[in-house]
Design a protein around this motif. Sequence first.
Motif, PDB file in Angstrom:
ATOM      1  N   THR A 118      -0.652   4.471  -3.280  1.00 54.23           N
ATOM      2  CA  THR A 118      -0.197   3.957  -2.000  1.00 54.23           C
ATOM      3  C   THR A 118      -1.372   3.472  -1.167  1.00 54.23           C
ATOM      4  O   THR A 118      -2.488   3.970  -1.304  1.00 54.23           O
ATOM      5  CB  THR A 118       0.589   5.063  -1.248  1.00 54.23           C
ATOM      6  N   GLY A 119      -1.115   2.474  -0.322  1.00 51.37           N
ATOM      7  CA  GLY A 119      -2.161   1.944   0.537  1.00 51.37           C
ATOM      8  C   GLY A 119      -1.574   1.102   1.650  1.00 51.37           C
ATOM      9  O   GLY A 119      -0.595   0.373   1.448  1.00 51.37           O
ATOM     10  N   ALA A 120      -2.131   1.224   2.835  1.00 49.23           N
ATOM     11  CA  ALA A 120      -1.634   0.494   3.992  1.00 49.23           C
ATOM     12  C   ALA A 120      -1.599  -1.002   3.721  1.00 49.23           C
ATOM     13  O   ALA A 120      -2.512  -1.571   3.127  1.00 49.23           O
ATOM     14  CB  ALA A 120      -2.511   0.784   5.208  1.00 49.23           C
ATOM     15  N   GLY A 121      -0.504  -1.640   4.146  1.00 51.54           N
ATOM     16  CA  GLY A 121      -0.334  -3.065   3.957  1.00 51.54           C
ATOM     17  C   GLY A 121       0.256  -3.452   2.624  1.00 51.54           C
ATOM     18  O   GLY A 121       0.643  -4.608   2.416  1.00 51.54           O
ATOM     19  N   ARG A 122       0.331  -2.498   1.678  1.00 55.59           N
ATOM     20  CA  ARG A 122       0.863  -2.802   0.354  1.00 55.59           C
ATOM     21  C   ARG A 122       1.964  -1.861  -0.066  1.00 55.59           C
ATOM     22  O   ARG A 122       2.551  -2.001  -1.133  1.00 55.59           O
ATOM     23  CB  ARG A 122      -0.273  -2.749  -0.677  1.00 55.59           C
ATOM     24  N   GLY A 123       2.269  -0.870   0.763  1.00 51.95           N
ATOM     25  CA  GLY A 123       3.358   0.038   0.472  1.00 51.95           C
ATOM     26  C   GLY A 123       2.990   1.141  -0.502  1.00 51.95           C
ATOM     27  O   GLY A 123       1.814   1.419  -0.758  1.00 51.95           O
ATOM     28  N   THR A 124       4.025   1.746  -1.063  1.00 51.64           N
ATOM     29  CA  THR A 124       3.873   2.846  -2.017  1.00 51.64           C
ATOM     30  C   THR A 124       4.533   2.445  -3.326  1.00 51.64           C
ATOM     31  O   THR A 124       5.641   1.919  -3.329  1.00 51.64           O
ATOM     32  CB  THR A 124       4.513   4.124  -1.465  1.00 51.64           C
ATOM     33  N   LYS A 125       3.845   2.695  -4.444  1.00 49.21           N
ATOM     34  CA  LYS A 125       4.327   2.253  -5.744  1.00 49.21           C
ATOM     35  C   LYS A 125       4.257   3.394  -6.757  1.00 49.21           C
ATOM     36  O   LYS A 125       3.473   4.338  -6.594  1.00 49.21           O
ATOM     37  CB  LYS A 125       3.490   1.075  -6.262  1.00 49.21           C
ATOM     38  N   ALA A 126       5.068   3.274  -7.800  1.00 50.45           N
ATOM     39  CA  ALA A 126       5.029   4.226  -8.907  1.00 50.45           C
ATOM     40  C   ALA A 126       5.009   3.466 -10.218  1.00 50.45           C
ATOM     41  O   ALA A 126       5.719   2.458 -10.374  1.00 50.45           O
ATOM     42  CB  ALA A 126       6.220   5.170  -8.861  1.00 50.45           C
TER      43      ALA A 126
END
Length: 231
Positions: free
Chosen positions: A90-98
């Motif tokens: 996860t990272g600000a500006g790019r959301g959270t991913k799995a």
Amino acid sequence: LGAKGNGAIIAYDLASGDERWRWNAEGPEYASPALLTVAGTKQVVTLTEKSIVGVGLSDGKLLWQLPFAPARRAYNAATPIVSGQTVIYTGAGRGTKAAKIEKQGDGFAANELWSNPDVAPQYNTPVLKDGLLFGLSNRGNLFCINAENGQTAWIDTAAHGRGFAAMLDAGSCLVALPSTSELIAFKPAASEYQELAVIKVSETPTYAHPVIAGNRIFVKDQDAVTMWAVE
């Protein structure tokens, strides 16, 4: 180790301190590495300045890589979360991913499971508990994401600072300590935000990660270390 555009993941021999291997394709970011095992192969998983990567623990060879470059004033500061073969990043500006890391022929593949573009922290690593992901967003709001499908379960409306925080699993509850120096205890529930207590633990900002030991919580602020007993 290193700096932007000139860094490496380096392994050292524990007994001698000699360098065993290095992967030097990208520079480092603020996130710490995590350990993942897939099909018997141990991997070091970490966010770099432009990507999330998995490298072989034994030899440092790149096993898989996904692009994840920060934009503008964002950072790769959250440590990847490993659950089985799933890596959550996860990272600000790019959301959270799995992504699910799978054996593919002689190599490995990272296949995206879900992506939540709406919620992501800036300077804290979320906590995974009972299939739910809890963190503090870059806007300072506590949030919960369903870690099975990536859907946002809830976002609290109260703002707590500028995204600096520590998030801890304290068993029956979760504890957050943002830079506002307010220790927040809340239930790890998926239905809605359920606050249990808010305790002011310092008159100066708190950026260091607190330590929980039994019913004691050690907090470092800008001037001192204090111990709080929870009853």
